[in-house]
Design an enzyme around this catalytic site. Structure first.
Site, mmCIF file in Angstrom:
data_model
loop_
_atom_site.group_PDB
_atom_site.id
_atom_site.type_symbol
_atom_site.label_atom_id
_atom_site.label_comp_id
_atom_site.label_asym_id
_atom_site.label_seq_id
_atom_site.Cartn_x
_atom_site.Cartn_y
_atom_site.Cartn_z
ATOM 1 N N TYR A 156 0.843 -1.196 0.000
ATOM 2 C CA TYR A 156 0.000 0.000 0.000
ATOM 3 C C TYR A 156 0.883 1.253 0.000
ATOM 4 O O TYR A 156 0.592 2.240 -0.675
ATOM 5 C CB TYR A 156 -0.930 0.007 1.223
ATOM 6 C CG TYR A 156 -1.644 1.316 1.365
ATOM 7 C CD1 TYR A 156 -2.629 1.679 0.444
ATOM 8 C CD2 TYR A 156 -1.297 2.224 2.361
ATOM 9 C CE1 TYR A 156 -3.250 2.912 0.530
ATOM 10 C CE2 TYR A 156 -1.913 3.451 2.454
ATOM 11 C CZ TYR A 156 -2.896 3.796 1.539
ATOM 12 O OH TYR A 156 -3.495 5.017 1.609
ATOM 13 N N THR B 3 -5.839 19.109 -1.077
ATOM 14 C CA THR B 3 -5.420 18.157 -2.109
ATOM 15 C C THR B 3 -6.442 18.148 -3.244
ATOM 16 O O THR B 3 -7.634 17.945 -3.012
ATOM 17 C CB THR B 3 -5.263 16.750 -1.503
ATOM 18 O OG1 THR B 3 -4.263 16.821 -0.487
ATOM 19 C CG2 THR B 3 -4.839 15.731 -2.565
ATOM 20 N N HIS C 125 0.987 13.138 -6.390
ATOM 21 C CA HIS C 125 0.515 12.269 -5.321
ATOM 22 C C HIS C 125 1.405 11.019 -5.213
ATOM 23 O O HIS C 125 0.925 9.923 -4.946
ATOM 24 C CB HIS C 125 -0.940 11.870 -5.602
ATOM 25 C CG HIS C 125 -1.782 11.672 -4.366
ATOM 26 N ND1 HIS C 125 -2.747 12.577 -3.979
ATOM 27 C CD2 HIS C 125 -1.811 10.670 -3.445
ATOM 28 C CE1 HIS C 125 -3.337 12.121 -2.884
ATOM 29 N NE2 HIS C 125 -2.785 10.991 -2.528
ATOM 30 N N TYR D 111 -9.109 16.757 2.388
ATOM 31 C CA TYR D 111 -9.833 16.232 1.234
ATOM 32 C C TYR D 111 -11.233 16.776 1.341
ATOM 33 O O TYR D 111 -11.824 16.745 2.424
ATOM 34 C CB TYR D 111 -9.924 14.703 1.293
ATOM 35 C CG TYR D 111 -8.709 13.959 0.832
ATOM 36 C CD1 TYR D 111 -8.149 14.209 -0.406
ATOM 37 C CD2 TYR D 111 -8.143 12.966 1.619
ATOM 38 C CE1 TYR D 111 -7.046 13.494 -0.846
ATOM 39 C CE2 TYR D 111 -7.032 12.253 1.182
ATOM 40 C CZ TYR D 111 -6.489 12.526 -0.047
ATOM 41 O OH TYR D 111 -5.402 11.814 -0.482
HETATM 42 C C1 LIG Z 1 1.006 5.568 1.736
HETATM 43 C C2 LIG Z 1 0.685 6.934 1.242
HETATM 44 C C3 LIG Z 1 -0.480 7.563 1.675
HETATM 45 C C4 LIG Z 1 -0.779 8.852 1.224
HETATM 46 N N1 LIG Z 1 -1.902 9.479 1.708
HETATM 47 C C5 LIG Z 1 -2.160 10.760 1.335
HETATM 48 C C6 LIG Z 1 -3.263 11.461 1.874
HETATM 49 O O1 LIG Z 1 -4.005 10.951 2.710
HETATM 50 N N2 LIG Z 1 -3.469 12.733 1.436
HETATM 51 C C7 LIG Z 1 -2.668 13.348 0.525
HETATM 52 O O2 LIG Z 1 -2.905 14.494 0.158
HETATM 53 N N3 LIG Z 1 -1.604 12.701 0.009
HETATM 54 C C8 LIG Z 1 -1.328 11.443 0.390
HETATM 55 N N4 LIG Z 1 -0.232 10.798 -0.112
HETATM 56 C C9 LIG Z 1 0.672 11.503 -1.032
HETATM 57 C C10 LIG Z 1 1.778 12.213 -0.269
HETATM 58 O O3 LIG Z 1 1.263 13.296 0.479
HETATM 59 C C11 LIG Z 1 2.844 12.766 -1.228
HETATM 60 O O4 LIG Z 1 2.242 13.570 -2.203
HETATM 61 C C12 LIG Z 1 3.651 11.653 -1.913
HETATM 62 O O5 LIG Z 1 3.890 10.579 -1.032
HETATM 63 C C13 LIG Z 1 4.967 12.201 -2.427
HETATM 64 O O6 LIG Z 1 5.683 11.235 -3.130
HETATM 65 P P1 LIG Z 1 6.857 10.327 -2.482
HETATM 66 O O7 LIG Z 1 6.175 9.254 -1.710
HETATM 67 O O8 LIG Z 1 7.581 9.824 -3.669
HETATM 68 O O9 LIG Z 1 7.683 11.239 -1.594
HETATM 69 C C14 LIG Z 1 0.077 9.510 0.311
HETATM 70 C C15 LIG Z 1 1.251 8.868 -0.101
HETATM 71 C C16 LIG Z 1 1.563 7.598 0.355
HETATM 72 C C17 LIG Z 1 2.847 6.959 -0.098
#
Ligand SMILES: Cc1cc2nc3c(=O)[nH]c(=O)nc-3n(C[C@H](O)[C@H](O)[C@H](O)COP(=O)(O)O)c2cc1C
Length: 410
Positions: free
Chosen positions: A53, A185, A299, A159
């Site tokens: 995940y 977001t 994202h 969100y």
């Molecule tokens: C496991 C996971 C859960 C995430 N959940 C959210 C979230 O709830 N809200 C959101 O805006 N971005 C979410 N993101 C995106 C992160 O905020 C971010 O944009 C992203 O992880 C950046 O890329 P990187 O993992 O390569 O650093 C999530 C990313 C991951 C890996």
């Protein structure tokens, strides 16, 4: 050649035995020299569904691979013969100085990856003097994160749900708890196709099936923690049992537009960052509305696959709106060199998602500390090797983007 028997006083200086480290976690973390090393430990210690995940992305995972490749494809151009005995890694972001030019990105379900979850991230960020962003899908409440970090700087990620009142109730709670920045977001009108989750039958909370039990046997610590701490639930939302994709599609509002963004901006007393901007035109429109920053992000490749690489988009966005708003960036950051490259091309600030989560899964709070330590070390060393002593001295001259794929001319 004349040989001689080694004498005791010759051997003594060669024999440097380290004090044994009894804690396995400490030993493992100390041996991890890169974020990729932490990822390997994380994979070994975390059940497959939770690891996938985190590690996975949407569809063919091309967006994520390209974002990382974009950073790998830079050529640094150092200045030599500069005094780099001391370097300043701090950066002012949205009116407050951060000790480092990166903060922790908002991530959902964080306690599922490792039971210390958001508290580990927020307290590590507080100690390092950098911001921590809590997700709407967080598994620790807005108030509990604030209480754990009295001296920290927390941001809240929103969100927009179909149920507006519930979304805005979260915003009010974040403002009351002292969060100073709202990340809105905008790249999730619907959930991305996270195929690993579908294949793993990933549910929240994880189900005990024959397959998950078999996968759990070599990962006893994770399950012990999971079963002996507060049950996993969304701290800011009602409980949910089902797949992640179903949850997202039930909750997300696909009708959200710029009008809603303007309305949210009016409701929030602090700074507003639009998270998930992916074109120059949208960055310009956000700047017109008067938000404080745009965060170039796809994202972490978890939404639209084959989306623009934020790092490639950066120079054009900075040229267009860089004087009006701060331009932040995430997706694909796995090293301090990546952060340097983004700052050199005009990013004010960056966020790390997986780099933080790999550390968390590898060793809880100590693992997040290790992530920050590794990135800080790489950042400082790269600055010195480039001949700069402050982030403001970095310029596009220091970092050439080598572009593999060029768009077909229209
Ligand atoms: C496991 C996971 C859960 C995430 N959940 C959210 C979230 O709830 N809200 C959101 O805006 N971005 C979410 N993101 C995106 C992160 O905020 C971010 O944009 C992203 O992880 C950046 O890329 P990187 O993992 O390569 O650093 C999530 C990313 C991951 C890996």
């Amino acid at each position: 050649m004349k040989r001689q028997l080694p004498q005791r006083h010759d051997l003594a200086p060669l024999m440097k035995f380290k004090k044994p480290v009894w804690s396995g976690t400490e030993r493992r973390l100390a041996a991890a020299l890169t974020i990729e090393d932490l990822r390997v430990i994380a994979r070994r210690r975390t059940p497959r569904a939770a690891f996938d995940y985190t590690d996975g992305a949407a569809d063919g995972e091309v967006s994520l691979a390209r974002a990382r490749q974009g950073f790998a494809d830079v050529e640094f151009r150092p200045d030599v013969l500069r005094d780099v005995s001391s370097v300043d890694t701090s950066r002012e972001v949205l009116g407050v100085r951060s000790a480092l030019p990166f903060g922790i990105a908002p991530t959902g379900f964080t306690r599922m990856m490792q039971t210390e979850g958001e508290i580990a991230g927020a307290t590590a960020a507080e100690d390092a003097g950098i911001p921590f962003a809590l997700s709407t899908m967080g598994t620790t409440s807005i108030e509990d994160v604030a209480a754990a970090t009295p001296g920290g700087r927390n941001w809240f990620q929103l969100y927009m749900w179909k149920d507006r009142e519930r979304s805005m109730a979260l915003v009010d709670r974040a403002a009351a708890a002292g969060y100073d920045t709202l990340l809105v977001t905008v790249d999730v009108p619907v959930a991305g196709a996270r195929l690993r989750d579908v294949r793993n039958g990933m549910t929240i909370p994880p189900m005990l099936t024959a397959r998950t039990v078999a996968n759990a046997i070599p990962r006893p610590a994770w399950w012990f923690n999971f079963l002996t701490t507060e049950p996993l639930a969304f701290a800011s939302l009602d409980s949910w049992s089902g797949t992640v994709a179903d949850l997202l599609d039930t909750m997300f509002d696909p009708t959200v537009t710029y009008d809603d963004l303007e309305w949210i901006k009016e409701q929030w007393p602090g700074k507003v960052v639009v998270k998930g901007v992916q074109s120059v035109a949208d960055a310009a429109r956000c700047a017109e509305i008067g938000v404080d920053a745009v965060l170039l992000s796809n994202h972490g490749g978890r939404q639209l696959d084959r989306a623009p690489v934020p790092f490639h988009l950066l120079p054009d966005v900075v040229a267009e709106v860089g004087k009006e708003v701060e331009v932040h960036l995430d997706t694909g950051i796995m090293s301090g060199q990546d952060v340097v490259a983004a700052i050199a091309h005009g990013a004010t600030f960056t966020l790390i998602g997986r780099a933080y989560l790999y550390g968390l899964m590898a060793g809880g709070r100590a693992g997040v500390d290790r992530t920050i330590e590794i990135l800080r070390g790489q950042l400082e060393r790269t600055m010195r090797l480039l001949g700069v002593t402050s982030l403001d001295d970095l310029s596009p001259e220091h970092v050439t983007q080598l572009v593999r794929l060029e768009p077909r001319r229209r």
